[in-house]
Scaffold this active site. Structure first.
Site, mmCIF file in Angstrom:
data_model
loop_
_atom_site.group_PDB
_atom_site.id
_atom_site.type_symbol
_atom_site.label_atom_id
_atom_site.label_comp_id
_atom_site.label_asym_id
_atom_site.label_seq_id
_atom_site.Cartn_x
_atom_site.Cartn_y
_atom_site.Cartn_z
ATOM 1 C CE1 TYR A 52 -3.831 -2.270 0.429
ATOM 2 C CE2 TYR A 52 -2.548 -3.271 2.189
ATOM 3 C CZ TYR A 52 -3.625 -3.304 1.317
ATOM 4 O OH TYR A 52 -4.482 -4.364 1.339
ATOM 5 C CG HIS A 64 -6.838 4.918 1.530
ATOM 6 N ND1 HIS A 64 -7.611 6.054 1.652
ATOM 7 C CD2 HIS A 64 -7.597 3.917 2.068
ATOM 8 C CE1 HIS A 64 -8.771 5.746 2.229
ATOM 9 N NE2 HIS A 64 -8.786 4.459 2.488
ATOM 10 C CE1 TYR A 93 -3.323 -3.676 5.712
ATOM 11 C CE2 TYR A 93 -3.503 -4.903 7.767
ATOM 12 C CZ TYR A 93 -2.910 -4.707 6.524
ATOM 13 O OH TYR A 93 -1.911 -5.541 6.103
ATOM 14 C CG ASN A 134 -11.862 0.340 6.651
ATOM 15 O OD1 ASN A 134 -11.442 1.339 6.080
ATOM 16 N ND2 ASN A 134 -12.517 -0.606 6.017
ATOM 17 C CG ASP A 150 -6.976 9.318 1.572
ATOM 18 O OD1 ASP A 150 -7.969 8.911 0.944
ATOM 19 O OD2 ASP A 150 -6.569 8.765 2.616
ATOM 20 C CG ASN A 174 -14.733 3.623 5.299
ATOM 21 O OD1 ASN A 174 -15.793 4.176 5.570
ATOM 22 N ND2 ASN A 174 -14.608 2.775 4.300
#
Length: 190
Positions: A17, A22, A67, A69, A94, A115
């Site tokens: 990632y 993100h 992560y 969320n 972001d 989220n």
């Protein structure tokens, strides 16, 4: 210098990632760490973090490793451990509602569609904290939002986003050193 400021960049851990839309919050924290020679080497609170000083104030630079969320779990753990007021956290993340490269500094507000921010607000039961939003633009027609935020920036967007990361780091320094209003006046019109 006894008041602690917690600067948290939102993103997803792992190499997979690292270069995605993100993760711009992580990029800002990494730049601040570099500028202020803060080692991001501590692991606790479901986060990678470092301690240092920015603009004469004690800071924790934080990259939650939960992560996106579940980012709020990390922020909640830090707030309760250090017993700091919610207003002493700055969240960088972001935003699809801003064009690529635009930044917005705000003293408080809702999570919008993000989220990670929904998680933070839910976990700490407040939206009364400063934040720096970095525009990544809306997904193109037909794109799934999750796929879009986990995609990489195009060549054309890279210069804009690099400048936005610098501006966001400058904005965080301004919030810490001069206060939220000064930071908004200076950076919301770029």
């Amino acid at each position: 210098m006894d008041e602690l400021i917690v600067v948290t960049g939102l993103g997803n851990p792992g190499r997979k990632y690292a270069d995605t839309r993100h993760n711009v919050g992580f990029w800002v924290v990494e730049l601040l760490a570099l500028r202020h020679k803060i080692k991001m080497s501590k692991v606790k609170f479901k986060a990678l973090y470092g301690e240092g000083v920015i603009s004469g104030k004690k800071v924790l630079l934080v990259m939650p490793q939960t992560y996106m969320n579940l980012s709020g779990e990390s922020v909640r753990d830090i707030i309760s451990w250090y017993k700091i007021p919610v207003g002493n956290i700055i969240i960088i993340y972001d935003d699809i509602d801003l064009p690529v490269g635009k930044i917005r500094v705000r003293p408080k507000g809702s999570a919008g569609t993000h989220n990670g921010m929904k998680s933070v607000i839910y976990q700490i039961m407040s939206d009364e904290f400063p934040r720096v939003r970095i525009g990544i633009d809306k997904p193109p027609e037909g794109w799934d939002l999750a796929d879009y935020v986990l995609s990489k920036f195009s060549k054309e967007e890279k210069d804009k986003i690099s400048q936005a990361v610098v501006n966001a780091a400058d904005a965080v320094e301004a919030i810490i050193g001069q206060g939220i209003n000064q930071a908004m006046n200076k950076f919301n019109n770029l």
